[in-house]
Design a protein around this motif. Sequence first.
Motif, PDB file in Angstrom:
ATOM      1  N   ASN A  40       0.823  -1.209   0.000  1.00 31.41           N
ATOM      2  CA  ASN A  40       0.000   0.000   0.000  1.00 31.41           C
ATOM      3  C   ASN A  40       0.863   1.268   0.000  1.00 31.41           C
ATOM      4  O   ASN A  40       0.606   2.220   0.725  1.00 31.41           O
ATOM      5  CB  ASN A  40      -0.965   0.009   1.198  1.00 31.41           C
ATOM      6  N   LYS A  41       1.916   1.218  -0.825  1.00 30.26           N
ATOM      7  CA  LYS A  41       2.834   2.348  -0.957  1.00 30.26           C
ATOM      8  C   LYS A  41       3.190   2.549  -2.422  1.00 30.26           C
ATOM      9  O   LYS A  41       3.058   1.636  -3.236  1.00 30.26           O
ATOM     10  CB  LYS A  41       4.137   2.092  -0.171  1.00 30.26           C
ATOM     11  N   GLU A  42       3.675   3.752  -2.726  1.00 27.78           N
ATOM     12  CA  GLU A  42       4.191   4.019  -4.062  1.00 27.78           C
ATOM     13  C   GLU A  42       5.598   3.432  -4.170  1.00 27.78           C
ATOM     14  O   GLU A  42       6.384   3.502  -3.225  1.00 27.78           O
ATOM     15  CB  GLU A  42       4.225   5.526  -4.338  1.00 27.78           C
ATOM     16  N   ILE A  43       5.909   2.874  -5.324  1.00 29.48           N
ATOM     17  CA  ILE A  43       7.203   2.241  -5.520  1.00 29.48           C
ATOM     18  C   ILE A  43       8.273   3.284  -5.837  1.00 29.48           C
ATOM     19  O   ILE A  43       7.984   4.342  -6.413  1.00 29.48           O
ATOM     20  CB  ILE A  43       7.099   1.188  -6.651  1.00 29.48           C
ATOM     21  N   ALA A  44       9.507   2.990  -5.483  1.00 29.04           N
ATOM     22  CA  ALA A  44      10.633   3.887  -5.773  1.00 29.04           C
ATOM     23  C   ALA A  44      10.937   3.880  -7.272  1.00 29.04           C
ATOM     24  O   ALA A  44      10.588   2.926  -7.977  1.00 29.04           O
ATOM     25  CB  ALA A  44      11.866   3.441  -4.996  1.00 29.04           C
ATOM     26  N   PRO A  45      11.580   4.925  -7.775  1.00 27.78           N
ATOM     27  CA  PRO A  45      11.981   4.932  -9.195  1.00 27.78           C
ATOM     28  C   PRO A  45      12.923   3.772  -9.494  1.00 27.78           C
ATOM     29  O   PRO A  45      13.704   3.351  -8.631  1.00 27.78           O
ATOM     30  CB  PRO A  45      12.699   6.278  -9.355  1.00 27.78           C
ATOM     31  N   PHE A  46      12.851   3.278 -10.727  1.00 28.53           N
ATOM     32  CA  PHE A  46      13.702   2.163 -11.116  1.00 28.53           C
ATOM     33  C   PHE A  46      15.142   2.644 -11.292  1.00 28.53           C
ATOM     34  O   PHE A  46      15.387   3.614 -11.997  1.00 28.53           O
ATOM     35  CB  PHE A  46      13.214   1.542 -12.427  1.00 28.53           C
ATOM     36  N   PRO A  47      16.108   1.982 -10.657  1.00 28.99           N
ATOM     37  CA  PRO A  47      17.512   2.409 -10.775  1.00 28.99           C
ATOM     38  C   PRO A  47      18.160   1.854 -12.044  1.00 28.99           C
ATOM     39  O   PRO A  47      18.059   0.666 -12.329  1.00 28.99           O
ATOM     40  CB  PRO A  47      18.157   1.809  -9.530  1.00 28.99           C
ATOM     41  N   LYS A  48      18.824   2.711 -12.788  1.00 29.12           N
ATOM     42  CA  LYS A  48      19.494   2.291 -14.029  1.00 29.12           C
ATOM     43  C   LYS A  48      20.516   1.193 -13.760  1.00 29.12           C
ATOM     44  O   LYS A  48      20.760   0.334 -14.614  1.00 29.12           O
ATOM     45  CB  LYS A  48      20.172   3.509 -14.668  1.00 29.12           C
ATOM     46  N   SER A  49      21.084   1.193 -12.568  1.00 29.14           N
ATOM     47  CA  SER A  49      22.092   0.188 -12.219  1.00 29.14           C
ATOM     48  C   SER A  49      21.535  -1.230 -12.241  1.00 29.14           C
ATOM     49  O   SER A  49      22.288  -2.201 -12.325  1.00 29.14           O
ATOM     50  CB  SER A  49      22.664   0.472 -10.833  1.00 29.14           C
ATOM     51  N   HIS A  50      20.210  -1.366 -12.171  1.00 27.32           N
ATOM     52  CA  HIS A  50      19.585  -2.689 -12.149  1.00 27.32           C
ATOM     53  C   HIS A  50      19.058  -3.117 -13.524  1.00 27.32           C
ATOM     54  O   HIS A  50      18.402  -4.159 -13.634  1.00 27.32           O
ATOM     55  CB  HIS A  50      18.450  -2.730 -11.128  1.00 27.32           C
ATOM     56  N   ALA A  51      19.334  -2.335 -14.553  1.00 27.28           N
ATOM     57  CA  ALA A  51      18.881  -2.691 -15.899  1.00 27.28           C
ATOM     58  C   ALA A  51      19.457  -4.044 -16.309  1.00 27.28           C
ATOM     59  O   ALA A  51      20.651  -4.290 -16.185  1.00 27.28           O
ATOM     60  CB  ALA A  51      19.320  -1.616 -16.882  1.00 27.28           C
ATOM     61  N   GLY A  52      18.578  -4.929 -16.773  1.00 21.67           N
ATOM     62  CA  GLY A  52      19.009  -6.238 -17.239  1.00 21.67           C
ATOM     63  C   GLY A  52      19.181  -7.280 -16.158  1.00 21.67           C
ATOM     64  O   GLY A  52      19.435  -8.447 -16.459  1.00 21.67           O
ATOM     65  N   LYS A  53      19.048  -6.887 -14.896  1.00 22.80           N
ATOM     66  CA  LYS A  53      19.221  -7.850 -13.809  1.00 22.80           C
ATOM     67  C   LYS A  53      17.973  -8.717 -13.650  1.00 22.80           C
ATOM     68  O   LYS A  53      16.909  -8.409 -14.174  1.00 22.80           O
ATOM     69  CB  LYS A  53      19.547  -7.124 -12.508  1.00 22.80           C
ATOM     70  N   SER A  54      18.112  -9.796 -12.913  1.00 27.09           N
ATOM     71  CA  SER A  54      16.987 -10.715 -12.734  1.00 27.09           C
ATOM     72  C   SER A  54      15.890 -10.059 -11.902  1.00 27.09           C
ATOM     73  O   SER A  54      16.170  -9.199 -11.059  1.00 27.09           O
ATOM     74  CB  SER A  54      17.451 -11.993 -12.046  1.00 27.09           C
ATOM     75  N   PRO A  55      14.635 -10.448 -12.140  1.00 27.39           N
ATOM     76  CA  PRO A  55      13.522  -9.874 -11.374  1.00 27.39           C
ATOM     77  C   PRO A  55      13.656 -10.060  -9.869  1.00 27.39           C
ATOM     78  O   PRO A  55      13.194  -9.226  -9.098  1.00 27.39           O
ATOM     79  CB  PRO A  55      12.288 -10.614 -11.911  1.00 27.39           C
ATOM     80  N   ARG A  56      14.306 -11.137  -9.442  1.00 28.92           N
ATOM     81  CA  ARG A  56      14.488 -11.361  -7.997  1.00 28.92           C
ATOM     82  C   ARG A  56      15.375 -10.280  -7.387  1.00 28.92           C
ATOM     83  O   ARG A  56      15.106  -9.777  -6.296  1.00 28.92           O
ATOM     84  CB  ARG A  56      15.069 -12.748  -7.735  1.00 28.92           C
ATOM     85  N   LEU A  57      16.433  -9.906  -8.092  1.00 31.86           N
ATOM     86  CA  LEU A  57      17.316  -8.856  -7.590  1.00 31.86           C
ATOM     87  C   LEU A  57      16.613  -7.500  -7.591  1.00 31.86           C
ATOM     88  O   LEU A  57      16.816  -6.685  -6.690  1.00 31.86           O
ATOM     89  CB  LEU A  57      18.593  -8.788  -8.431  1.00 31.86           C
ATOM     90  N   ILE A  58      15.784  -7.278  -8.586  1.00 32.81           N
ATOM     91  CA  ILE A  58      15.025  -6.031  -8.642  1.00 32.81           C
ATOM     92  C   ILE A  58      14.017  -5.977  -7.499  1.00 32.81           C
ATOM     93  O   ILE A  58      13.843  -4.943  -6.848  1.00 32.81           O
ATOM     94  CB  ILE A  58      14.327  -5.882 -10.014  1.00 32.81           C
ATOM     95  N   ALA A  59      13.368  -7.120  -7.217  1.00 38.70           N
ATOM     96  CA  ALA A  59      12.430  -7.186  -6.091  1.00 38.70           C
ATOM     97  C   ALA A  59      13.145  -6.919  -4.776  1.00 38.70           C
ATOM     98  O   ALA A  59      12.629  -6.207  -3.900  1.00 38.70           O
ATOM     99  CB  ALA A  59      11.747  -8.552  -6.061  1.00 38.70           C
ATOM    100  N   GLU A  60      14.342  -7.463  -4.639  1.00 41.61           N
ATOM    101  CA  GLU A  60      15.131  -7.216  -3.422  1.00 41.61           C
ATOM    102  C   GLU A  60      15.437  -5.734  -3.265  1.00 41.61           C
ATOM    103  O   GLU A  60      15.375  -5.190  -2.151  1.00 41.61           O
ATOM    104  CB  GLU A  60      16.433  -8.022  -3.484  1.00 41.61           C
ATOM    105  N   TYR A  61      15.758  -5.073  -4.368  1.00 43.69           N
ATOM    106  CA  TYR A  61      16.051  -3.638  -4.303  1.00 43.69           C
ATOM    107  C   TYR A  61      14.820  -2.862  -3.837  1.00 43.69           C
ATOM    108  O   TYR A  61      14.902  -2.051  -2.898  1.00 43.69           O
ATOM    109  CB  TYR A  61      16.505  -3.107  -5.661  1.00 43.69           C
ATOM    110  N   TYR A  62      13.684  -3.075  -4.490  1.00 44.29           N
ATOM    111  CA  TYR A  62      12.475  -2.324  -4.139  1.00 44.29           C
ATOM    112  C   TYR A  62      12.091  -2.534  -2.677  1.00 44.29           C
ATOM    113  O   TYR A  62      11.695  -1.588  -1.985  1.00 44.29           O
ATOM    114  CB  TYR A  62      11.307  -2.721  -5.053  1.00 44.29           C
ATOM    115  N   CYS A  63      12.222  -3.772  -2.203  1.00 43.01           N
ATOM    116  CA  CYS A  63      11.871  -4.062  -0.813  1.00 43.01           C
ATOM    117  C   CYS A  63      12.879  -3.440   0.161  1.00 43.01           C
ATOM    118  O   CYS A  63      12.502  -3.014   1.260  1.00 43.01           O
ATOM    119  CB  CYS A  63      11.785  -5.571  -0.593  1.00 43.01           C
ATOM    120  N   SER A  64      14.133  -3.366  -0.250  1.00 40.73           N
ATOM    121  CA  SER A  64      15.156  -2.796   0.638  1.00 40.73           C
ATOM    122  C   SER A  64      14.925  -1.305   0.873  1.00 40.73           C
ATOM    123  O   SER A  64      15.279  -0.781   1.940  1.00 40.73           O
ATOM    124  CB  SER A  64      16.554  -3.011   0.047  1.00 40.73           C
ATOM    125  N   VAL A  65      14.321  -0.639  -0.097  1.00 38.75           N
ATOM    126  CA  VAL A  65      14.065   0.806   0.031  1.00 38.75           C
ATOM    127  C   VAL A  65      13.157   1.097   1.223  1.00 38.75           C
ATOM    128  O   VAL A  65      13.292   2.127   1.887  1.00 38.75           O
ATOM    129  CB  VAL A  65      13.446   1.362  -1.277  1.00 38.75           C
TER     130      VAL A  65
END
Length: 219
Positions: free
Chosen positions: A38-63
Amino acid sequence: MLEKLLPKGFLFDFDGVVVHSFKSHGNAWRTAFNELFNKEIAPFPKSHAGKSPRLIAEYYCSVIGQEQRAEELYLLKDTHLDKYFTKPIVLPGVEQITSFLTEKEIPYGIASNATKQFLKNSIQQLNLNFSTYFGVEDYENPKPAPEPYIKLATALGFSQKDFKNIWVFEDSLTGTQAAKLAGMVPVGITTQYSEEELKAGGSELVFTSLLEAYEYLKK
């Protein structure tokens, strides 16, 4: 003479090379994140371009300090990506280069860190000429590991001695590293990174699009 100069095979990343799919993935991440937290998601970081969805999910949750729910977000995003499928946009040159490779009887296919279902939906909806494709579920080690491209090349009938004569089209530094580690020829597409950045990352050639690459190959 031309046929002797052409590479033996061509491997393609999907997002940013074959299609523009930022909106497709962005919508799925946004709605899944909102449903879960129930929150707005953070902007997508260019550093994660091409990475696996699991790593991207970890990033968003870490924020938001919810790292322990990364797998939950990953699975929900995958559900949203399929359930609320947003058709990506085909990038220039896809039809031309795949028709050219078919005519020359040169094997080609897709190895992506996107999910297999997203690839299947996109290929069918956009009527793309790809019969061999692998998604993130098909690998134990996604890009930047070389496994995706080695697995695809093997499926297309190549052995390791052929790898140095296989081109890999990539728009991300993550995928470029995977191609290098596989012993193949990374070829950059400037969807996200500049020519200088891609060459610094290991791309041996750089094009603005597959259309420009097709024109180069025709010559």
